[in-house]
Design a protein around this motif. Structure first.
Motif, PDB file in Angstrom:
ATOM      1  N   UNK A 168       1.238  -3.207  14.086  1.00 16.47           N
ATOM      2  CA  UNK A 168      -0.089  -2.831  14.571  1.00 16.47           C
ATOM      3  C   UNK A 168      -1.173  -3.755  14.031  1.00 16.47           C
ATOM      4  N   UNK A 169      -0.991  -4.237  12.813  1.00 20.01           N
ATOM      5  CA  UNK A 169      -2.040  -4.985  12.119  1.00 20.01           C
ATOM      6  C   UNK A 169      -2.339  -6.323  12.787  1.00 20.01           C
ATOM      7  N   UNK A 170      -1.411  -6.825  13.618  1.00 23.51           N
ATOM      8  CA  UNK A 170      -1.675  -8.085  14.314  1.00 23.51           C
ATOM      9  C   UNK A 170      -2.778  -7.930  15.356  1.00 23.51           C
ATOM     10  N   UNK A 171      -3.080  -6.677  15.738  1.00 18.11           N
ATOM     11  CA  UNK A 171      -4.134  -6.419  16.725  1.00 18.11           C
ATOM     12  C   UNK A 171      -5.494  -6.187  16.077  1.00 18.11           C
ATOM     13  N   UNK A 172      -5.573  -6.270  14.759  1.00 18.91           N
ATOM     14  CA  UNK A 172      -6.832  -5.949  14.095  1.00 18.91           C
ATOM     15  C   UNK A 172      -7.987  -6.884  14.465  1.00 18.91           C
TER      16      UNK A 172
END
Length: 219
Positions: A116-120
């Motif tokens: 998920x953190x790649x979309x931050x």
């Protein structure tokens, strides 16, 4: 990234939106609270009334607005309607749960994305928070599971608010669902949730709940 003046304009607009909303509606009525929580029930038998795609879109559009830490939004939703898709889920279920899923108009697989953190940069654009998670898989998974579970709860309340009944299921093999639906991805299943219009004849009495003093303290 907007410049400083634009950011201030956005903040002012956000604050005005909240004030306007509060001026229009201070709180839900007791009947509305009953619908989403206090008199709502978990259901496991269903009528054959269909759930249209546009209603699934509306549920998601409400769900996505619920808060998550750093706006991480790690939940992912697979809506399974077809007999073929249901049969794939059924492989993972405890026997008592098979008819509950097969009879539901839609079964949602509520999952979470470990990456998920790649979309931050998109979801939290004013500061790069990827270093909080990159190379820290345990922290990333804990964050994804916690916030994905929150989003699953928002999802159930949103569905009820739109007039649907829900029946969440945890009696299944997560590893089997992951192998069947998420092999080779960064997604992991959390729980299942049937959606539709309930057959109330399958209900039994409501189970007990704790009282405030049983489990709460005010310090």
């Amino acid at each position: 990234m907007a410049d400083g003046a634009s950011q201030e304009d956005l903040r002012a607009a956000a604050q005005a939106d909240v004030r306007d909303m509060r001026a229009t509606l201070q709180k839900l009525s007791q009947a509305e609270i009953d619908l989403i929580l206090t008199k709502a029930r978990s259901h496991y038998a269903w009528t054959d009334r269909p759930v249209p795609d546009d209603l699934l879109h509306r549920i998601f559009d409400i769900t996505k607005m619920g808060p998550t830490s750093m706006n991480t939004c790690p939940a992912r939703f697979i809506f399974v309607r077809s007999d073929e898709g249901k049969a794939r889920i059924a492989k993972s279920l405890k026997p008592a749960n098979v008819p509950k899923v097969m009879g539901a108009p839609v079964t949602a697989i509520i999952a979470y994305d470990l990456d998920f953190w790649t979309e931050l940069p998109r979801l939290f654009p004013h500061e790069d928070r990827r270093p909080h998670f990159e190379g820290k898989p345990q922290h990333a998974e804990m964050t994804a599971f916690r916030n994905g579970t929150l989003q699953g709860a928002y999802f159930m309340i949103a569905a009820r608010a739109l007039g649907l009944d829900v029946g969440a299921i945890s009696g299944f093999d997560n590893a089997a669902v992951d192998a069947e639906f998420f092999e080779g991805t960064t997604l992991k299943s959390n729980f299942l949730c049937n959606l539709g219009y309930a057959d109330e004849t399958a209900l039994f009495q409501r189970l007990p709940r704790f009282d405030f003093d049983d489990v709460c303290e005010i310090l």
